[in-house]
Design a protein around this motif. Structure first.
Motif, PDB file in Angstrom:
ATOM      1  N   SER A  13       3.721  10.528  -6.594  1.00  0.00           N
ATOM      2  CA  SER A  13       4.534  11.108  -7.174  1.00  0.00           C
ATOM      3  C   SER A  13       3.994  11.506  -9.064  1.00  0.00           C
ATOM      4  O   SER A  13       4.274  12.508  -9.662  1.00  0.00           O
ATOM      5  CB  SER A  13       5.781   9.866  -7.534  1.00  0.00           C
ATOM      6  N   GLU A  14       3.184  10.664  -9.276  1.00  0.00           N
ATOM      7  CA  GLU A  14       2.134  11.134 -10.302  1.00  0.00           C
ATOM      8  C   GLU A  14       1.331  11.705 -10.152  1.00  0.00           C
ATOM      9  O   GLU A  14       1.527  13.188 -11.140  1.00  0.00           O
ATOM     10  CB  GLU A  14       1.134  10.148 -10.390  1.00  0.00           C
ATOM     11  N   LEU A  15       1.040  12.082  -9.093  1.00  0.00           N
ATOM     12  CA  LEU A  15       0.490  13.582  -8.186  1.00  0.00           C
ATOM     13  C   LEU A  15       1.131  15.104  -8.344  1.00  0.00           C
ATOM     14  O   LEU A  15       0.601  15.180  -9.424  1.00  0.00           O
ATOM     15  CB  LEU A  15      -0.356  13.118  -7.177  1.00  0.00           C
ATOM     16  N   GLN A  69       0.443  -1.076  -0.164  1.00  0.00           N
ATOM     17  CA  GLN A  69      -0.201  -0.082   0.009  1.00  0.00           C
ATOM     18  C   GLN A  69       0.536   1.638  -0.150  1.00  0.00           C
ATOM     19  O   GLN A  69       0.524   2.085  -0.676  1.00  0.00           O
ATOM     20  CB  GLN A  69      -0.780   0.298   0.933  1.00  0.00           C
ATOM     21  N   ILE A  70       1.869   1.404   0.810  1.00  0.00           N
ATOM     22  CA  ILE A  70       3.025   2.186   0.979  1.00  0.00           C
ATOM     23  C   ILE A  70       2.740   2.476  -0.460  1.00  0.00           C
ATOM     24  O   ILE A  70       3.729   3.804  -1.134  1.00  0.00           O
ATOM     25  CB  ILE A  70       4.084   2.535   2.286  1.00  0.00           C
ATOM     26  N   GLN A  71       3.918   1.850  -1.128  1.00  0.00           N
ATOM     27  CA  GLN A  71       4.314   1.745  -2.468  1.00  0.00           C
ATOM     28  C   GLN A  71       3.472   2.139  -3.686  1.00  0.00           C
ATOM     29  O   GLN A  71       3.614   2.719  -4.209  1.00  0.00           O
ATOM     30  CB  GLN A  71       4.879  -0.212  -2.661  1.00  0.00           C
ATOM     31  N   ALA A  72       2.533   2.288  -4.017  1.00  0.00           N
ATOM     32  CA  ALA A  72       1.268   2.155  -4.210  1.00  0.00           C
ATOM     33  C   ALA A  72       0.952   3.791  -4.315  1.00  0.00           C
ATOM     34  O   ALA A  72       0.691   4.581  -5.104  1.00  0.00           O
ATOM     35  CB  ALA A  72      -0.247   1.001  -4.040  1.00  0.00           C
ATOM     36  N   LEU A  73       0.782   4.342  -2.408  1.00  0.00           N
ATOM     37  CA  LEU A  73       0.763   5.227  -2.808  1.00  0.00           C
ATOM     38  C   LEU A  73       1.630   6.086  -3.032  1.00  0.00           C
ATOM     39  O   LEU A  73       1.628   7.816  -2.935  1.00  0.00           O
ATOM     40  CB  LEU A  73       0.409   5.288  -0.705  1.00  0.00           C
ATOM     41  N   ALA A  74       2.808   5.843  -2.828  1.00  0.00           N
ATOM     42  CA  ALA A  74       4.249   6.573  -2.636  1.00  0.00           C
ATOM     43  C   ALA A  74       4.103   6.644  -4.648  1.00  0.00           C
ATOM     44  O   ALA A  74       4.386   8.188  -4.801  1.00  0.00           O
ATOM     45  CB  ALA A  74       5.028   6.206  -2.618  1.00  0.00           C
ATOM     46  N   LEU A  75       4.282   5.834  -5.543  1.00  0.00           N
ATOM     47  CA  LEU A  75       3.728   6.170  -7.012  1.00  0.00           C
ATOM     48  C   LEU A  75       2.783   6.731  -7.234  1.00  0.00           C
ATOM     49  O   LEU A  75       3.151   7.709  -7.939  1.00  0.00           O
ATOM     50  CB  LEU A  75       3.436   4.883  -7.638  1.00  0.00           C
TER      51      LEU A  75
END
Length: 66
Positions: A40-42, A31-37
């Motif tokens: 970054s996109e935002l 979940q942390i990895q998905a949120l970090a990605l």
């Protein structure tokens, strides 16, 4: 004999708790990895939009006489 059985049961329960906690940690890490990605996109989107706004002519006209 009873103490050995209890010790074995305690070890089994402890091992299960460790496995459960490891599973939870992996889920949190995903979940942390998905949120970090996504963050970054935002951030990239925000930077691109700000640059786009900076390059455009203002579309607001002054109403005060010159």
């Amino acid at each position: 004999m009873r103490l050995r059985h209890q010790d074995k049961e305690d070890r089994r329960e402890h091992a299960q708790q460790v496995r459960d906690l490891e599973t939870t940690v992996r889920a949190y890490a995903n979940q942390i990895q998905a949120l970090a990605l996504r963050n970054s996109e935002l951030t990239d989107d925000n930077t691109r939009l700000r640059q786009h706004l900076g390059q455009r002519e203002p579309n607001v006209t002054s109403l005060t006489p010159r």
